[in-house]
Scaffold this motif. Structure first.
Motif, PDB file in Angstrom:
ATOM      1  N   ALA A  76       7.170   5.084  -3.884  1.00  0.00           N
ATOM      2  CA  ALA A  76       6.549   6.078  -3.004  1.00  0.00           C
ATOM      3  C   ALA A  76       7.493   6.465  -1.866  1.00  0.00           C
TER       4      ALA A  76
ATOM      5  N   ASP B  80       0.852   4.337   6.416  1.00  0.00           N
ATOM      6  CA  ASP B  80       1.569   5.237   7.325  1.00  0.00           C
ATOM      7  C   ASP B  80       3.065   4.947   7.339  1.00  0.00           C
TER       8      ASP B  80
ATOM      9  N   LYS C 151       4.638   6.608   4.351  1.00  0.00           N
ATOM     10  CA  LYS C 151       4.707   8.056   4.544  1.00  0.00           C
ATOM     11  C   LYS C 151       5.820   8.438   5.514  1.00  0.00           C
TER      12      LYS C 151
ATOM     13  N   ASN D 113       0.841  -1.200   0.000  1.00  0.00           N
ATOM     14  CA  ASN D 113       0.000   0.000   0.000  1.00  0.00           C
ATOM     15  C   ASN D 113       0.875   1.249   0.000  1.00  0.00           C
ATOM     16  N   PRO D 114       0.986   1.939  -1.133  1.00  0.00           N
ATOM     17  CA  PRO D 114       1.838   3.134  -1.194  1.00  0.00           C
ATOM     18  C   PRO D 114       1.367   4.265  -0.294  1.00  0.00           C
ATOM     19  N   ARG D 115       0.138   4.194   0.194  1.00  0.00           N
ATOM     20  CA  ARG D 115      -0.390   5.269   1.056  1.00  0.00           C
ATOM     21  C   ARG D 115      -0.372   4.885   2.538  1.00  0.00           C
TER      22      ARG D 115
END
Length: 310
Positions: A100, A24, A27, A20-22
């Motif tokens: 990402a 936490d 990020k 999942n590039p999004r």
């Protein structure tokens, strides 16, 4: 290897694939490209197979996490094997996740803890060749000088407090792994560095296009009459800042322990900084070029000292 023996070059498949590039975690890793996040978490990014390879080989204890795609894990199996042997947490991730986290990592990325090195530690090792970067702001130049210093056999690199953060991702990439080969001191003033180096017996030479000494001339007489630590302006050092008072003296001897001071890319070394040095040396330009790039000039100077010391 038996059928039941794990492949040492395989990543830890007990951990779930990061896809999942999004997320936490993604990020948080990406945020380490910023100085505030690095300072807050005490971590920095190491991007690309060459830099990650050298980090894992030289100082695996500093690695918090290693992220690779399946294809990268297969291509760079020696990195994964070394990480697993050192019990580094190794995560498989999809190409989208690695992109990402960092578009510059070539799908091999580590999160590491900085190594704090003090000037006192460097001086205790009786260094013979040191590169000092004063107010150097360009990350590519700073990283290239660290790499050149490593190649020339320097004992350490010092970045003054006004210089770029050595853990800036572009600096780390530009060192091509040399950041993990030699001590790098940061956050000190030039006056403190000069005083410490001179006290440890090193001649302090400032590299500047308007220097009164020609580098080739110094190489011609290295080991045959120059006096290390003796400034052209001579005199005794000022105890507070390490500067020398005007006077007459011999040319510096490149065969002795030497520290080179390199200034900002755009404006070089201010008069006050040049005054701290024992001598100011210019790299001769015989063609029509107006000047040399900082990293190129630093490489020439460091190799001149390396040759003379041999």
């Amino acid at each position: 290897m038996s059928a039941t023996s794990p492949d040492p070059a395989a990543p830890d498949r007990a951990r779930p694939m990061l896809d999942n590039p999004r997320a936490d975690r993604v990020k948080a890793v990406r945020a380490l490209a910023g100085r505030s996040a690095r300072a807050r978490h005490g971590q920095f990014l190491v991007e690309g197979p060459q830099s990650v390879r050298e980090l894992v080989r030289e100082d695996a204890a500093r690695v918090r996490d290693l992220y690779v795609t399946e294809a990268a894990a297969e291509r760079y199996g020696e990195i994964v094997a070394a990480a697993r042997a050192a019990r580094v947490r190794t995560h498989l991730a999809t190409p989208a996740v690695l992109d990402a986290m960092s578009p510059d990592a070539q799908h091999v990325l580590a999160v590491a803890e900085p190594r704090d090195v003090t000037l006192a530690e460097v001086l205790a090792g009786s260094p013979r060749l040191v590169a000092v970067l004063s107010r150097v702001r360009d990350p590519g130049n700073a990283g290239a000088v660290v790499r050149a210093a490593d190649a020339a056999g320097a004992d350490a690199v010092v970045l003054t407090a006004e210089s770029v953060d050595v853990h800036n991702p572009k600096v780390v990439r530009s060192t091509a792994g040399s950041l993990f080969h030699l001590p790098v001191v940061t956050g000190v003033s030039l006056a403190e560095v000069v005083a410490g180096l001179r006290g440890a017996g090193l001649a302090v030479l400032a590299a500047d296009g308007a220097g009164e000494h020609d580098l080739d001339d110094l190489l011609d007489v290295a080991g045959h009459g120059g006096t290390p630590g003796t400034a052209p302006r001579g005199g005794e050092p000022d105890a507070a800042v390490g500067a020398r008072t005007p006077g007459a003296g011999a040319a510096p001897d490149l065969s002795g322990p030497t520290a080179w001071v390199f200034g900002n890319e755009a404006w070089g070394l201010p008069d006050a900084d040049r005054a701290l040095a024992d001598a100011v040396v210019r790299v001769p330009i015989r063609g029509r070029a107006e000047s040399l790039n900082l990293a190129t000039a630093a490489t020439v100077c460091l190799y001149a000292s390396s040759r003379a010391q041999r």
